[in-house]
Write a protein that holds these residues in place. Structure first.
Motif, short mmCIF file in Angstrom:
data_model
loop_
_atom_site.label_atom_id
_atom_site.label_comp_id
_atom_site.label_asym_id
_atom_site.label_seq_id
_atom_site.Cartn_x
_atom_site.Cartn_y
_atom_site.Cartn_z
N GLY A 177 0.78 -1.16 -0.01
CA GLY A 177 -0.01 -0.19 -0.02
C GLY A 177 0.90 1.14 0.04
O GLY A 177 1.89 1.34 0.80
N ALA A 178 0.45 2.30 -0.79
CA ALA A 178 1.30 3.47 -0.92
C ALA A 178 0.39 4.52 -0.80
O ALA A 178 -0.61 4.50 -1.51
CB ALA A 178 2.17 3.53 -2.21
N SER A 179 0.61 5.81 -0.35
CA SER A 179 -0.22 6.93 -0.38
C SER A 179 -0.20 7.48 -1.42
O SER A 179 -1.00 8.38 -1.82
CB SER A 179 0.24 7.68 0.93
OG SER A 179 1.55 8.20 0.78
N SER A 180 0.92 7.41 -2.53
CA SER A 180 0.96 8.00 -3.60
C SER A 180 1.75 7.06 -4.57
O SER A 180 2.65 6.38 -4.17
CB SER A 180 1.66 9.13 -3.86
OG SER A 180 0.80 10.30 -3.25
N ALA A 181 1.31 6.67 -5.76
CA ALA A 181 1.86 6.02 -6.74
C ALA A 181 1.75 6.41 -8.29
O ALA A 181 0.74 7.11 -8.26
CB ALA A 181 1.74 4.43 -6.66
N VAL A 230 2.52 -5.72 -6.12
CA VAL A 230 1.43 -5.12 -6.49
C VAL A 230 1.39 -3.99 -5.79
O VAL A 230 1.40 -4.15 -4.40
CB VAL A 230 0.05 -6.10 -6.14
CG1 VAL A 230 -1.17 -5.21 -6.56
CG2 VAL A 230 0.27 -7.33 -7.13
N ILE A 231 1.40 -2.76 -6.31
CA ILE A 231 1.44 -1.54 -5.66
C ILE A 231 -0.09 -1.18 -5.67
O ILE A 231 -0.77 -1.17 -6.54
CB ILE A 231 2.24 -0.61 -6.18
CG1 ILE A 231 3.55 -0.93 -6.36
CG2 ILE A 231 1.93 1.11 -5.54
CD1 ILE A 231 4.25 -0.90 -4.96
N ILE A 232 -0.55 -0.65 -4.46
CA ILE A 232 -2.19 -0.32 -4.26
C ILE A 232 -2.13 1.23 -3.72
O ILE A 232 -1.42 1.38 -2.78
CB ILE A 232 -2.98 -1.27 -3.48
CG1 ILE A 232 -2.85 -2.64 -3.84
CG2 ILE A 232 -4.27 -0.75 -3.18
CD1 ILE A 232 -3.19 -3.79 -3.16
N THR A 233 -2.81 2.03 -4.47
CA THR A 233 -2.86 3.38 -3.83
C THR A 233 -4.30 3.74 -4.17
O THR A 233 -4.79 3.62 -4.99
CB THR A 233 -1.83 4.40 -4.43
OG1 THR A 233 -1.67 5.66 -4.01
CG2 THR A 233 -2.14 4.48 -5.91
N ASP A 234 -4.56 4.92 -3.31
CA ASP A 234 -5.60 5.77 -3.60
C ASP A 234 -5.19 7.10 -4.25
O ASP A 234 -6.27 8.06 -4.40
CB ASP A 234 -6.61 5.76 -2.24
CG ASP A 234 -5.68 6.70 -1.17
OD1 ASP A 234 -4.51 6.98 -1.42
OD2 ASP A 234 -6.51 7.10 -0.23
N HIS A 235 -4.21 7.30 -4.55
CA HIS A 235 -3.68 8.74 -5.01
C HIS A 235 -2.64 8.47 -6.25
O HIS A 235 -1.51 8.32 -5.94
CB HIS A 235 -3.14 9.50 -3.95
CG HIS A 235 -2.72 11.13 -4.36
ND1 HIS A 235 -3.79 11.78 -4.54
CD2 HIS A 235 -1.68 11.52 -4.23
CE1 HIS A 235 -3.20 13.04 -5.00
NE2 HIS A 235 -1.91 12.83 -4.58
N LEU A 236 -3.32 8.37 -7.28
CA LEU A 236 -2.24 8.15 -8.66
C LEU A 236 -1.70 9.41 -9.22
O LEU A 236 -2.41 10.66 -9.05
CB LEU A 236 -3.16 7.47 -9.70
CG LEU A 236 -2.28 6.83 -11.00
CD1 LEU A 236 -1.61 5.65 -10.42
CD2 LEU A 236 -3.38 6.30 -11.79
N VAL A 237 -0.43 9.78 -9.07
CA VAL A 237 0.06 10.87 -9.51
C VAL A 237 0.78 10.63 -10.79
O VAL A 237 1.07 9.69 -11.42
CB VAL A 237 1.11 11.27 -8.55
CG1 VAL A 237 0.44 11.44 -7.21
CG2 VAL A 237 2.41 10.47 -8.52
#
Length: 225
Positions: free
Chosen positions: A172-176, A208-215
């Protein structure tokens, strides 16, 4: 049974792995074996998108099958929503008998990890600590297989030495960005350093990277690239 340095009996093996009883500091030299720390590489064609539309699609693409090992980090603590969502998706796909190997287990209640053990989605646990409902359930005899706990330093060592092989790491990542560069330092739900999962990102067969903030590419500063 074997006896360790304080006279406590321990089993000779756990989950098929032979155990060495602790004999005291510096009495057992490390095994002369190759260190499995080389980063795994996969082909990505220029212009090809790594983005997938759902957790179920990502799990299928990862090749996850019965009996494999999955990992997570615990930097979001009790605010983590990823572990429950991923385990729910795995359960709905009918995948069972997984080894659950997070960096640690905090008290996640919705949904409860205990439920996935009882369903058979998880049948082995290796972590750096277990708290809350799952910890209480383990003490009460939830697991058929012994639980393996390692300090935070011993977990990366076990992964590098090939004692704990991660098939799919869910991070889980706060941004990716769309290429998988990720951080925990920006975005609406920052968690700080992703250091607990560095070894997973480098050593797992699939990440697998999971984020709710795609940059937009590139995500900077990237903790995981």
């Amino acid at each position: 049974m074997s006896v360790n340095s304080v006279g406590r009996e321990i089993p000779q093996e756990v989950n098929g792995r032979v155990l060495r009883p602790f004999r005291g500091a510096f009495t057992t030299p490390p095994a002369d074996q190759p260190v499995c720390s080389a980063r795994r590489q996969k082909l990505v064609v220029p212009g090809e998108s790594k983005l997938l539309s759902s957790l179920a699609e990502a799990i299928k693409a990862s090749g996850l099958k019965d009996g494999m090992t999955i990992s997570f980090h615990h930097s979001f603590r009790e605010g983590d929503m990823i572990i429950g969502q991923v385990l729910t998706a795995i359960s709905e796909l009918g995948i069972k008998g997984l080894r659950f190997a997070p960096s640690a287990v905090v008290n996640i209640k919705a949904p409860s990890i205990v439920d996935f053990v009882r369903k058979g989605t998880i049948n082995r646990i290796e972590a750096s600590g277990i708290r809350g409902e799952l910890g209480d359930a383990v003490i009460d005899g939830l697991m058929d297989n012994p639980v393996v706990l390692r300090p935070h330093g011993a977990r990366p060592r076990a992964i590098e030495a090939g004692e704990l092989e991660i098939d799919v790491a869910f991070i889980g990542a706060s941004s990716a960005d769309e290429y998988g560069n990720a951080t925990g330092l920006t975005g609406p739900n920052t968690c700080g350093s992703l250091g607990y999962s560095f070894i997973d990102a480098r050593s797992a067969r699939t990440v697998v990277i999971i984020t709710d903030h795609l940059v937009p590419y590139p995500c900077v500063p990237a903790s995981i690239s």
